[in-house]
Design an enzyme around this catalytic site. Structure first.
Site, short mmCIF file in Angstrom:
data_model
loop_
_atom_site.label_atom_id
_atom_site.label_comp_id
_atom_site.label_asym_id
_atom_site.label_seq_id
_atom_site.Cartn_x
_atom_site.Cartn_y
_atom_site.Cartn_z
N LYS A 135 10.47 -1.56 -20.17
CA LYS A 135 9.05 -1.90 -20.22
C LYS A 135 8.23 -0.61 -20.38
O LYS A 135 8.33 0.30 -19.55
CB LYS A 135 8.68 -2.60 -18.91
CG LYS A 135 7.61 -3.64 -19.04
CD LYS A 135 7.52 -4.39 -17.73
CE LYS A 135 6.35 -5.31 -17.70
NZ LYS A 135 6.18 -5.90 -16.37
C1 E4P Z 1 3.78 -8.30 -16.38
O1 E4P Z 1 4.91 -8.15 -16.75
C2 E4P Z 1 3.26 -7.89 -15.08
O2 E4P Z 1 4.34 -7.61 -14.24
C3 E4P Z 1 2.48 -8.95 -14.37
O3 E4P Z 1 2.51 -10.19 -15.05
C4 E4P Z 1 1.13 -8.52 -13.92
O4 E4P Z 1 0.55 -9.59 -13.22
P1 E4P Z 1 -0.71 -9.40 -12.24
O5 E4P Z 1 -1.93 -9.29 -13.08
O6 E4P Z 1 -0.71 -10.68 -11.44
O7 E4P Z 1 -0.43 -8.18 -11.43
#
Ligand code: E4P
Length: 228
Positions: free
Chosen positions: A87
């Site tokens: 990522k």
């Molecule tokens: C995406 O991969 C992130 O880990 C995640 O969806 C972020 O979500 P949040 O806005 O609830 O922190």
């Protein structure tokens, strides 16, 4: 549409897997910290643990922000397990690194995407997944679902192979709306997945079916006793 769970919590990952609908996991540094996973060695071990449970794509995020650092970290993460997806944040060096890692055959997920322009760059760089954060967009008074729809439309129109992974999902309704507008994947908290199960008419209907069944069983038992 694939279902990923957005957590580093082992119990929740196991629960979603047990439901039989889990296609993968996404994590981020905040989610790892929430589980108290600290120190590089523990973090890497935790990724392996998750990979062994789900046996499908697991996104592991780099913390480097420079090209060389992202590449080195990305390679290290990818070497942990064949299901690791690296990522990478949507920043200038991130885009360059996405291109390099994709060319090396390493699966990637471009994270922190908040616009169609960023999603086009991620696709041009060959990202396997692009993660628009729909909940955070809604939180800031913009329309997150509209962005998911726009990206899905652009990718379809131009034949980009990058998969639209709707992230920052906040509710069960978000999941349904993502399905409507063509997201390839949703990554959600366990509660939003379980929320899809709920409808009061299902509960009322089931209660009535079981009550009718039990009533007719009792009546037939009663008849049997009377005819003896
Ligand atoms: C995406 O991969 C992130 O880990 C995640 O969806 C972020 O979500 P949040 O806005 O609830 O922190």
């Amino acid at each position: 549409m694939k279902f990923f769970i957005d957590t580093a919590n082992i119990a929740q990952i196991k629960e979603a897997k047990d439901l039989g609908i889990l296609d993968g996991v996404t994590t981020n540094p905040s989610l790892m910290a929430k589980e108290g996973i600290r120190g590089e060695e523990n973090i890497l071990e935790h990724y392996i643990k998750i990979c062994e449970i789900v046996k499908s794509d697991v996104s592991a995020e780099v913390i480097s922000t420079d090209y060389k650092g992202i590449i080195a970290e990305g390679k290290k993460l990818a070497a942990l397990h064949p299901n690791i997806v690296v990522k990478v944040p949507m920043i200038r060096d991130g885009v360059k690194a996405l291109k390099y890692l994709s060319d090396q055959g390493i699966k990637t997920n471009c994270t922190l995407v908040f616009s169609a322009g960023q999603a086009i760059l991620a696709a041009k760089a060959g990202a396997t997944y692009v993660s628009p954060f729909l909940g955070r967009i809604d939180d800031s008074n913009w329309d997150g679902i509209q962005l998911i729809s726009q990206i899905a439309q652009i990718y379809g129109l131009h034949g980009f192979q990058t998969l639209v992974l709707a992230a920052s999902v906040r509710s069960s309704l978000h999941i349904v709306r993502c399905a409507e507008v063509g997201a390839n994947v949703v990554t959600c908290p366990l509660d939003s997945i379980l929320g899809l199960l709920k409808h009061p008419l299902t509960d009322i209907g089931l209660e009535k079916f079981l009550a009718d069944y039990n009533k007719s069983q009792n009546e037939s038992q009663k008849l049997k006793l009377e005819t003896k």
